[in-house]
Design a protein around this motif. Structure first.
Motif, PDB file in Angstrom:
ATOM      1  N   GLY A 197       3.188   8.755  -7.796  1.00 21.04           N
ATOM      2  CA  GLY A 197       2.379   9.967  -7.760  1.00 21.04           C
ATOM      3  C   GLY A 197       1.741  10.113  -6.407  1.00 21.04           C
ATOM      4  N   VAL A 198       1.153  11.245  -6.191  1.00 21.82           N
ATOM      5  CA  VAL A 198       0.479  11.481  -4.907  1.00 21.82           C
ATOM      6  C   VAL A 198      -1.015  11.449  -5.126  1.00 21.82           C
ATOM      7  CG1 VAL A 198       2.391  12.753  -3.905  1.00 21.82           C
ATOM      8  CG2 VAL A 198       0.649  13.979  -5.170  1.00 21.82           C
ATOM      9  N   ASP A 199      -1.731  11.306  -4.030  1.00 23.87           N
ATOM     10  CA  ASP A 199      -3.199  11.208  -4.109  1.00 23.87           C
ATOM     11  C   ASP A 199      -3.796  12.518  -4.560  1.00 23.87           C
ATOM     12  OD1 ASP A 199      -2.852   8.671  -3.160  1.00 23.87           O
ATOM     13  OD2 ASP A 199      -3.312   9.200  -1.091  1.00 23.87           O
ATOM     14  N   TYR A 218       5.214  10.196   1.649  1.00 26.86           N
ATOM     15  CA  TYR A 218       4.617   9.003   1.049  1.00 26.86           C
ATOM     16  C   TYR A 218       5.659   7.904   0.953  1.00 26.86           C
ATOM     17  CZ  TYR A 218       0.784  12.046  -0.405  1.00 26.86           C
ATOM     18  OH  TYR A 218      -0.273  12.912  -0.412  1.00 26.86           O
ATOM     19  N   PHE A 219       5.238   6.666   1.196  1.00 23.98           N
ATOM     20  CA  PHE A 219       6.136   5.525   1.040  1.00 23.98           C
ATOM     21  C   PHE A 219       5.325   4.273   0.713  1.00 23.98           C
ATOM     22  CE2 PHE A 219       4.926   5.675   5.462  1.00 23.98           C
ATOM     23  CZ  PHE A 219       4.783   4.345   5.861  1.00 23.98           C
ATOM     24  N   VAL A 220       6.009   3.306   0.100  1.00 26.13           N
ATOM     25  CA  VAL A 220       5.384   2.021  -0.206  1.00 26.13           C
ATOM     26  C   VAL A 220       5.657   1.104   0.984  1.00 26.13           C
ATOM     27  CG1 VAL A 220       5.269   0.057  -1.776  1.00 26.13           C
ATOM     28  CG2 VAL A 220       5.729   2.350  -2.684  1.00 26.13           C
ATOM     29  N   PHE A 221       4.609   0.731   1.682  1.00 30.15           N
ATOM     30  CA  PHE A 221       4.743  -0.091   2.880  1.00 30.15           C
ATOM     31  C   PHE A 221       5.341  -1.447   2.505  1.00 30.15           C
ATOM     32  CE2 PHE A 221       3.466  -2.727   6.413  1.00 30.15           C
ATOM     33  CZ  PHE A 221       3.589  -1.878   7.504  1.00 30.15           C
ATOM     34  N   GLY A 222       6.385  -1.834   3.216  1.00 30.15           N
ATOM     35  CA  GLY A 222       7.065  -3.096   2.966  1.00 30.15           C
ATOM     36  C   GLY A 222       8.231  -2.970   2.003  1.00 30.15           C
ATOM     37  N   LYS A 231       0.866  -1.178   0.000  1.00 28.65           N
ATOM     38  CA  LYS A 231       0.000   0.000   0.000  1.00 28.65           C
ATOM     39  C   LYS A 231       0.905   1.230   0.000  1.00 28.65           C
ATOM     40  CE  LYS A 231      -3.856  -2.328   0.855  1.00 28.65           C
ATOM     41  NZ  LYS A 231      -4.714  -2.717  -0.217  1.00 28.65           N
ATOM     42  N   VAL A 232       0.447   2.301  -0.637  1.00 28.82           N
ATOM     43  CA  VAL A 232       1.140   3.582  -0.562  1.00 28.82           C
ATOM     44  C   VAL A 232       0.527   4.343   0.591  1.00 28.82           C
ATOM     45  CG1 VAL A 232       1.604   5.787  -1.711  1.00 28.82           C
ATOM     46  CG2 VAL A 232       1.740   3.645  -3.007  1.00 28.82           C
ATOM     47  N   ILE A 233       1.368   4.720   1.536  1.00 23.76           N
ATOM     48  CA  ILE A 233       0.920   5.383   2.756  1.00 23.76           C
ATOM     49  C   ILE A 233       1.362   6.838   2.721  1.00 23.76           C
ATOM     50  CG2 ILE A 233       0.952   5.267   5.298  1.00 23.76           C
ATOM     51  CD1 ILE A 233       0.056   2.628   3.764  1.00 23.76           C
ATOM     52  N   GLY A 234       0.465   7.731   3.076  1.00 21.75           N
ATOM     53  CA  GLY A 234       0.791   9.148   3.229  1.00 21.75           C
ATOM     54  C   GLY A 234       0.629   9.526   4.685  1.00 21.75           C
ATOM     55  N   ILE A 235       1.678  10.120   5.260  1.00 23.48           N
ATOM     56  CA  ILE A 235       1.613  10.494   6.673  1.00 23.48           C
ATOM     57  C   ILE A 235       2.086  11.928   6.886  1.00 23.48           C
ATOM     58  CG2 ILE A 235       1.922   8.136   7.535  1.00 23.48           C
ATOM     59  CD1 ILE A 235       4.858   8.788   8.142  1.00 23.48           C
ATOM     60  N   ALA A 236       1.538  12.539   7.917  1.00 21.75           N
ATOM     61  CA  ALA A 236       2.057  13.795   8.458  1.00 21.75           C
ATOM     62  C   ALA A 236       2.751  13.402   9.760  1.00 21.75           C
ATOM     63  CB  ALA A 236       0.915  14.773   8.730  1.00 21.75           C
ATOM     64  N   PHE A 237       3.890  14.022  10.048  1.00 23.63           N
ATOM     65  CA  PHE A 237       4.602  13.650  11.269  1.00 23.63           C
ATOM     66  C   PHE A 237       5.605  14.713  11.676  1.00 23.63           C
ATOM     67  CE2 PHE A 237       7.380  12.209   7.924  1.00 23.63           C
ATOM     68  CZ  PHE A 237       8.659  12.512   8.392  1.00 23.63           C
ATOM     69  N   ILE A 289      -1.928   9.133  10.084  1.00 26.16           N
ATOM     70  CA  ILE A 289      -2.097   8.507   8.775  1.00 26.16           C
ATOM     71  C   ILE A 289      -3.061   9.379   7.968  1.00 26.16           C
ATOM     72  CG2 ILE A 289      -2.825   6.439   7.507  1.00 26.16           C
ATOM     73  CD1 ILE A 289      -0.454   5.896   9.414  1.00 26.16           C
ATOM     74  N   LEU A 290      -2.619   9.863   6.810  1.00 24.62           N
ATOM     75  CA  LEU A 290      -3.449  10.731   5.973  1.00 24.62           C
ATOM     76  C   LEU A 290      -4.101   9.994   4.813  1.00 24.62           C
ATOM     77  CD1 LEU A 290      -1.123  13.856   5.707  1.00 24.62           C
ATOM     78  CD2 LEU A 290      -3.017  13.471   7.304  1.00 24.62           C
ATOM     79  N   SER A 291      -3.381   9.021   4.251  1.00 23.46           N
ATOM     80  CA  SER A 291      -3.941   8.310   3.097  1.00 23.46           C
ATOM     81  C   SER A 291      -3.358   6.907   3.011  1.00 23.46           C
ATOM     82  CB  SER A 291      -3.665   9.072   1.798  1.00 23.46           C
ATOM     83  OG  SER A 291      -2.281   9.149   1.543  1.00 23.46           O
ATOM     84  N   VAL A 292      -4.156   6.022   2.429  1.00 18.87           N
ATOM     85  CA  VAL A 292      -3.740   4.638   2.169  1.00 18.87           C
ATOM     86  C   VAL A 292      -4.365   4.268   0.823  1.00 18.87           C
ATOM     87  CG1 VAL A 292      -3.813   2.236   2.926  1.00 18.87           C
ATOM     88  CG2 VAL A 292      -3.760   4.064   4.643  1.00 18.87           C
ATOM     89  N   ARG A 293      -3.543   3.792  -0.107  1.00 20.12           N
ATOM     90  CA  ARG A 293      -4.066   3.327  -1.394  1.00 20.12           C
ATOM     91  C   ARG A 293      -3.248   2.128  -1.852  1.00 20.12           C
ATOM     92  NH1 ARG A 293      -0.551   4.433  -5.503  1.00 20.12           N
ATOM     93  NH2 ARG A 293       0.640   6.367  -5.474  1.00 20.12           N
ATOM     94  N   ASN A 294      -3.794   1.390  -2.790  1.00 20.85           N
ATOM     95  CA  ASN A 294      -3.066   0.270  -3.369  1.00 20.85           C
ATOM     96  C   ASN A 294      -1.893   0.789  -4.188  1.00 20.85           C
ATOM     97  OD1 ASN A 294      -4.761  -1.840  -2.399  1.00 20.85           O
ATOM     98  ND2 ASN A 294      -6.237  -1.358  -4.000  1.00 20.85           N
ATOM     99  N   ALA A 295      -0.757   0.132  -4.068  1.00 18.63           N
ATOM    100  CA  ALA A 295       0.413   0.488  -4.871  1.00 18.63           C
ATOM    101  C   ALA A 295       0.255  -0.087  -6.267  1.00 18.63           C
ATOM    102  CB  ALA A 295       1.682  -0.060  -4.221  1.00 18.63           C
ATOM    103  N   SER A 296       0.746   0.635  -7.257  1.00 13.66           N
ATOM    104  CA  SER A 296       0.755   0.120  -8.625  1.00 13.66           C
ATOM    105  C   SER A 296       1.802  -0.994  -8.717  1.00 13.66           C
ATOM    106  CB  SER A 296       1.109   1.238  -9.607  1.00 13.66           C
ATOM    107  OG  SER A 296       2.473   1.610  -9.446  1.00 13.66           O
TER     108      SER A 296
END
Length: 170
Positions: free
Chosen positions: A168-170, A41-45, A7-13, A150-157
């Motif tokens: 890309g970003v959401d 943003y990062f690809v989890f895993g 998953k592509v994760i977007g975070i504020a921190f 956690i701001l966003s979670v989407r499937n990674a391409s």
């Protein structure tokens, strides 16, 4: 959607660091802030972030907040003396894309590894015609203090899954 592998994760921190030296614990100080206008943003895993960082975020959902400390053993560890190298200053010439202003003690040099992935090295010392460079991660030896959301979670391409780089970003 939950934070999980591929998953592509977007975070504020806010990231603060601290270091124990000579049995004196330092007060954590802020080194990076990413807000909702400039998320990370990062690809989890596939992120290259400390394993424990991803483990703690696993299973969280959008709007979940987090606050934790990664001790250096679970972050970037201790400095590796083998990653401190002496290289000829001539390798960092104008023809190779470097300026005189870049070649100063304490500066980080933007470099590429053999796979054309970005990396950096800190100039520890200029010694005549040589540079003593530290290729250890900039946060080696520090405890990392994270506070965020956690701001966003989407499937990674498929490409993101393969490369570990967010397209890309959401």
């Amino acid at each position: 959607m939950k934070v999980e592998e591929n998953k592509v994760i977007g975070i504020a921190f806010e990231l603060k660091v601290s270091k124990d030296e000579d049995d004196i614990e330092s007060v954590p100080f802020s080194v990076e802030v990413r807000d909702e206008n400039d998320p990370f943003y990062f690809v989890f895993g596939k992120s290259g972030l400390p394993e424990k960082f991803e483990e703690i975020l696993s299973g969280k959902e959008i709007n979940d907040e987090f606050s934790f400390v990664l001790e250096k053993e679970n972050a970037y560890g201790e400095a590796d003396e083998e990653l401190i190298l002496t290289l000829p200053k001539s390798q960092f010439s104008k023809q190779n894309g470097f300026t005189e202003e870049m070649i100063q003690e304490g500066n980080f040099l933007p470099l590429m590894d053999e796979n054309q992935q970005p990396m950096q090295a800190k100039i520890l010392k200029i010694q005549g015609d040589n540079l003593i460079l530290d290729f250890n991660h900039a946060l080696v030896g520090f405890d990392l203090h994270f506070d965020g959301k956690i701001l966003s979670v989407r499937n990674a391409s498929e490409a993101e899954k393969q490369s570990g780089l967010v397209e890309g970003v959401d």
